[in-house]
Scaffold this motif. Structure first.
Motif, PDB file in Angstrom:
ATOM      1  N   THR A  26       0.830  -1.204   0.000  1.00  0.00           N
ATOM      2  CA  THR A  26       0.000   0.000   0.000  1.00  0.00           C
ATOM      3  C   THR A  26       0.869   1.260   0.000  1.00  0.00           C
ATOM      4  OG1 THR A  26      -1.820  -1.150   1.086  1.00  0.00           O
ATOM      5  CG2 THR A  26      -1.797   1.244   1.319  1.00  0.00           C
ATOM      6  N   LEU A  27       2.072   1.152   0.541  1.00  0.00           N
ATOM      7  CA  LEU A  27       2.924   2.338   0.714  1.00  0.00           C
ATOM      8  C   LEU A  27       3.890   2.575  -0.449  1.00  0.00           C
ATOM      9  CD1 LEU A  27       3.889   1.903   4.475  1.00  0.00           C
ATOM     10  CD2 LEU A  27       1.857   2.939   3.487  1.00  0.00           C
ATOM     11  N   ILE A  28       4.061   1.591  -1.306  1.00  0.00           N
ATOM     12  CA  ILE A  28       5.086   1.713  -2.350  1.00  0.00           C
ATOM     13  C   ILE A  28       4.828   2.910  -3.281  1.00  0.00           C
ATOM     14  CG2 ILE A  28       6.075   0.576  -4.380  1.00  0.00           C
ATOM     15  CD1 ILE A  28       6.007  -2.038  -2.834  1.00  0.00           C
ATOM     16  N   PRO A  29       3.596   3.133  -3.769  1.00  0.00           N
ATOM     17  CA  PRO A  29       3.410   4.297  -4.652  1.00  0.00           C
ATOM     18  C   PRO A  29       3.795   5.618  -3.984  1.00  0.00           C
ATOM     19  CG  PRO A  29       1.550   2.813  -4.856  1.00  0.00           C
ATOM     20  CD  PRO A  29       2.360   2.319  -3.693  1.00  0.00           C
ATOM     21  N   ALA A  30       3.505   5.742  -2.712  1.00  0.00           N
ATOM     22  CA  ALA A  30       3.878   6.981  -2.016  1.00  0.00           C
ATOM     23  C   ALA A  30       5.390   7.127  -1.959  1.00  0.00           C
ATOM     24  CB  ALA A  30       3.286   6.995  -0.612  1.00  0.00           C
ATOM     25  N   ARG A  31       6.082   6.015  -1.750  1.00  0.00           N
ATOM     26  CA  ARG A  31       7.539   6.076  -1.725  1.00  0.00           C
ATOM     27  C   ARG A  31       8.083   6.432  -3.107  1.00  0.00           C
ATOM     28  NH1 ARG A  31      12.252   1.549  -0.480  1.00  0.00           N
ATOM     29  NH2 ARG A  31      13.734   3.059   0.341  1.00  0.00           N
ATOM     30  N   GLU A  38       8.281  10.214   7.090  1.00  0.00           N
ATOM     31  CA  GLU A  38       7.449  11.009   7.993  1.00  0.00           C
ATOM     32  C   GLU A  38       6.142  11.430   7.303  1.00  0.00           C
ATOM     33  OE1 GLU A  38       7.284  11.582  11.090  1.00  0.00           O
ATOM     34  OE2 GLU A  38       5.646  13.031  10.950  1.00  0.00           O
ATOM     35  N   ASP A  39       6.239  11.854   6.029  1.00  0.00           N
ATOM     36  CA  ASP A  39       5.024  12.198   5.266  1.00  0.00           C
ATOM     37  C   ASP A  39       4.045  11.027   5.262  1.00  0.00           C
ATOM     38  OD1 ASP A  39       6.042  14.644   4.482  1.00  0.00           O
ATOM     39  OD2 ASP A  39       6.787  13.918   2.539  1.00  0.00           O
ATOM     40  N   ILE A  40       4.601   9.859   5.010  1.00  0.00           N
ATOM     41  CA  ILE A  40       3.752   8.675   4.859  1.00  0.00           C
ATOM     42  C   ILE A  40       3.165   8.267   6.208  1.00  0.00           C
ATOM     43  CG2 ILE A  40       3.731   6.245   4.170  1.00  0.00           C
ATOM     44  CD1 ILE A  40       5.972   7.012   2.131  1.00  0.00           C
ATOM     45  N   ALA A  41       3.987   8.335   7.247  1.00  0.00           N
ATOM     46  CA  ALA A  41       3.467   8.006   8.584  1.00  0.00           C
ATOM     47  C   ALA A  41       2.326   8.944   8.954  1.00  0.00           C
ATOM     48  CB  ALA A  41       4.594   8.095   9.612  1.00  0.00           C
ATOM     49  N   GLU A  42       2.479  10.197   8.616  1.00  0.00           N
ATOM     50  CA  GLU A  42       1.478  11.188   9.013  1.00  0.00           C
ATOM     51  C   GLU A  42       0.116  10.871   8.422  1.00  0.00           C
ATOM     52  OE1 GLU A  42      -1.051  14.471   9.253  1.00  0.00           O
ATOM     53  OE2 GLU A  42      -0.270  13.782   7.325  1.00  0.00           O
ATOM     54  N   ARG A  43       0.097  10.392   7.195  1.00  0.00           N
ATOM     55  CA  ARG A  43      -1.198  10.173   6.535  1.00  0.00           C
ATOM     56  C   ARG A  43      -1.932   8.950   7.080  1.00  0.00           C
ATOM     57  NH1 ARG A  43       0.584   9.057   0.387  1.00  0.00           N
ATOM     58  NH2 ARG A  43       1.720  10.975   0.796  1.00  0.00           N
ATOM     59  N   PHE A  44      -1.196   8.092   7.814  1.00  0.00           N
ATOM     60  CA  PHE A  44      -1.862   6.918   8.400  1.00  0.00           C
ATOM     61  C   PHE A  44      -2.006   7.041   9.926  1.00  0.00           C
ATOM     62  CE2 PHE A  44      -0.522   5.192   4.299  1.00  0.00           C
ATOM     63  CZ  PHE A  44      -1.660   4.497   3.923  1.00  0.00           C
ATOM     64  N   ARG A  45      -1.807   8.251  10.454  1.00  0.00           N
ATOM     65  CA  ARG A  45      -1.950   8.391  11.919  1.00  0.00           C
ATOM     66  C   ARG A  45      -3.406   8.286  12.341  1.00  0.00           C
ATOM     67  NH1 ARG A  45       2.901  12.024  12.261  1.00  0.00           N
ATOM     68  NH2 ARG A  45       4.533  10.454  12.547  1.00  0.00           N
ATOM     69  N   ALA A 126      -1.098   8.983 -14.254  1.00  0.00           N
ATOM     70  CA  ALA A 126      -0.282   7.913 -14.837  1.00  0.00           C
ATOM     71  C   ALA A 126       0.601   7.307 -13.762  1.00  0.00           C
ATOM     72  CB  ALA A 126       0.585   8.489 -15.952  1.00  0.00           C
ATOM     73  N   PRO A 127       0.756   5.982 -13.781  1.00  0.00           N
ATOM     74  CA  PRO A 127       1.572   5.363 -12.741  1.00  0.00           C
ATOM     75  C   PRO A 127       3.015   5.839 -12.813  1.00  0.00           C
ATOM     76  CG  PRO A 127       0.999   3.775 -14.461  1.00  0.00           C
ATOM     77  CD  PRO A 127       0.225   5.023 -14.742  1.00  0.00           C
ATOM     78  N   VAL A 128       3.601   5.978 -11.657  1.00  0.00           N
ATOM     79  CA  VAL A 128       4.998   6.396 -11.599  1.00  0.00           C
ATOM     80  C   VAL A 128       5.863   5.231 -12.029  1.00  0.00           C
ATOM     81  CG1 VAL A 128       6.834   7.142 -10.041  1.00  0.00           C
ATOM     82  CG2 VAL A 128       4.491   7.974  -9.733  1.00  0.00           C
ATOM     83  N   GLU A 129       6.787   5.501 -12.894  1.00  0.00           N
ATOM     84  CA  GLU A 129       7.690   4.440 -13.340  1.00  0.00           C
ATOM     85  C   GLU A 129       8.689   4.151 -12.230  1.00  0.00           C
ATOM     86  OE1 GLU A 129       9.044   1.493 -15.614  1.00  0.00           O
ATOM     87  OE2 GLU A 129       7.306   2.730 -16.049  1.00  0.00           O
TER      88      GLU A 129
ATOM     89  N   GLU B  99      -3.881   5.896  -3.644  1.00  0.00           N
ATOM     90  CA  GLU B  99      -3.838   6.393  -2.258  1.00  0.00           C
ATOM     91  C   GLU B  99      -3.017   7.663  -2.160  1.00  0.00           C
ATOM     92  OE1 GLU B  99      -1.710   7.236   1.267  1.00  0.00           O
ATOM     93  OE2 GLU B  99      -0.722   6.127  -0.321  1.00  0.00           O
ATOM     94  N   ASN B 100      -1.899   7.683  -2.872  1.00  0.00           N
ATOM     95  CA  ASN B 100      -0.998   8.827  -2.782  1.00  0.00           C
ATOM     96  C   ASN B 100      -1.661  10.102  -3.284  1.00  0.00           C
ATOM     97  OD1 ASN B 100       1.712   9.836  -2.218  1.00  0.00           O
ATOM     98  ND2 ASN B 100       1.820  10.170  -4.432  1.00  0.00           N
ATOM     99  N   ALA B 101      -2.450   9.980  -4.353  1.00  0.00           N
ATOM    100  CA  ALA B 101      -3.070  11.168  -4.937  1.00  0.00           C
ATOM    101  C   ALA B 101      -4.188  11.734  -4.063  1.00  0.00           C
ATOM    102  CB  ALA B 101      -3.599  10.847  -6.331  1.00  0.00           C
ATOM    103  N   VAL B 102      -4.804  10.902  -3.240  1.00  0.00           N
ATOM    104  CA  VAL B 102      -5.817  11.433  -2.307  1.00  0.00           C
ATOM    105  C   VAL B 102      -5.190  12.504  -1.425  1.00  0.00           C
ATOM    106  CG1 VAL B 102      -7.282  10.865  -0.316  1.00  0.00           C
ATOM    107  CG2 VAL B 102      -7.197   9.322  -2.268  1.00  0.00           C
ATOM    108  N   ILE B 103      -3.927  12.272  -1.064  1.00  0.00           N
ATOM    109  CA  ILE B 103      -3.227  13.195  -0.177  1.00  0.00           C
ATOM    110  C   ILE B 103      -2.600  14.343  -0.974  1.00  0.00           C
ATOM    111  CG2 ILE B 103      -1.394  13.383   1.562  1.00  0.00           C
ATOM    112  CD1 ILE B 103      -3.663  11.408   2.318  1.00  0.00           C
TER     113      ILE B 103
END
Lengths: 139, 135
Positions: A26-31, A38-45, A126-129, B99-103
């Motif tokens: 679930t976290l890979i696209p954000a990475r 810290e950005d990612i942790a914040e969104r799942f607090r 578009a998906p991030v490569e 999920e990332n784009a929601v944020i």
């Protein structure tokens, strides 16, 4: 407190934080989009108020250690999401959108119409490569 | 259908979607649906309840499950439960595709809200569809 431990979460989730349902995939696209732990942790607090950057770094460390295996599953999941809905679902949405817009006040209608005006914006970005296999991503 | 149930992981994401929608002026539009936004605790689910329990609770309570999860297929996956137990009038599961784009992308968040609204508003046409994506 959420322990700094990884386990197989079951239900197809794969590796994730012990005691949670937060899985790595679930976290890979954000990475890949360049967000910091810290950005990612914040969104799942919500719902995990005790989640810290260290938890996310632990998952990313697992990702780096099992990069080929993790990215192979990531690509499979992403391909499924990119295939998206059956055509009838998208066609019904396109047909219904004018009726939905007609229920909005004029100004909001115009702004909503603009949101869907460009075909490229009608769906997800578009998906991030991802980087080449074997190239850990900077966290 | 009486409402939506954000999967435990995405309670924050659904809240952000709805807050963004209200801030953009869609509050009355959303309220007109008259739907509840439930939580795992409110419907008696444990935060780590297996997906099969979550899906069955949603069907029993007439709640549409909203997820952001990216899962692999497997015998105990949500996908497997939908296939094994879904029937023609089962409520769908809605998966937010990005999920990332929601944020990170307000435009995406608002489009996602409109898609969510449309699915719920025309839920009769989406029963039995299994998993649907909010693209």
């Amino acid at each position: 407190m959420i322990p700094l431990e990884i386990e197989d979460l079951g239900c197809g989730r794969g590796p994730g934080l012990k005691g949670t349902k937060l899985n790595l995939y679930t976290l890979i696209p954000a990475r890949l989009a360049g967000n910091t732990p810290e950005d990612i942790a914040e969104r799942f607090r919500v719902p995990y108020p005790d989640l810290t950057a260290a938890h996310i770094e632990l998952l990313f460390s697992y990702m780096d250690d099992h990069y080929d295996e993790v990215m192979a599953v990531h690509h499979e999941i992403q391909a499924r999401i990119d295939r998206g809905n059956p055509p009838w679902v998208e066609e019904q949405f396109r047909q219904n959108l004018p009726r939905l817009l007609a229920r909005l006040p004029p100004e909001l209608r115009a702004r909503t119409e603009a949101l869907f005006a460009e075909p490229a914006k009608a769906g997800r970005a578009a998906p991030v490569e991802p980087p080449p296999l074997g190239q850990p991503v900077e966290g | 259908m009486r409402g939506v149930l954000p999967d435990h992981n995405c309670e924050g994401h659904v809240t952000r979607l709805l807050v963004a929608a209200r801030a953009a002026g869609y509050g009355d539009f959303w309220d007109a649906l008259g739907l509840a936004v439930e939580s795992f605790a409110a419907v008696g689910l444990h935060p780590r309840s297996p997906d099969s329990d979550v899906w069955r609770t949603c069907q029993r309570e007439q709640l549409v499950l909203v997820t952001v999860n990216r899962n692999h297929r497997g015998p105990d996956s949500l996908e497997a439960v939908i296939r094994a137990e879904g029937v023609a009038d089962s409520l769908p599961v809605l998966t937010i595709g990005d999920e990332n784009a929601v944020i990170a992308d307000r435009g995406y968040a608002l489009r996602a809200f409109i898609r969510l609204f449309d699915y719920l508003d025309r839920i009769g046409e989406h029963r039995g569809a299994g998993r649907l994506y909010i693209p």
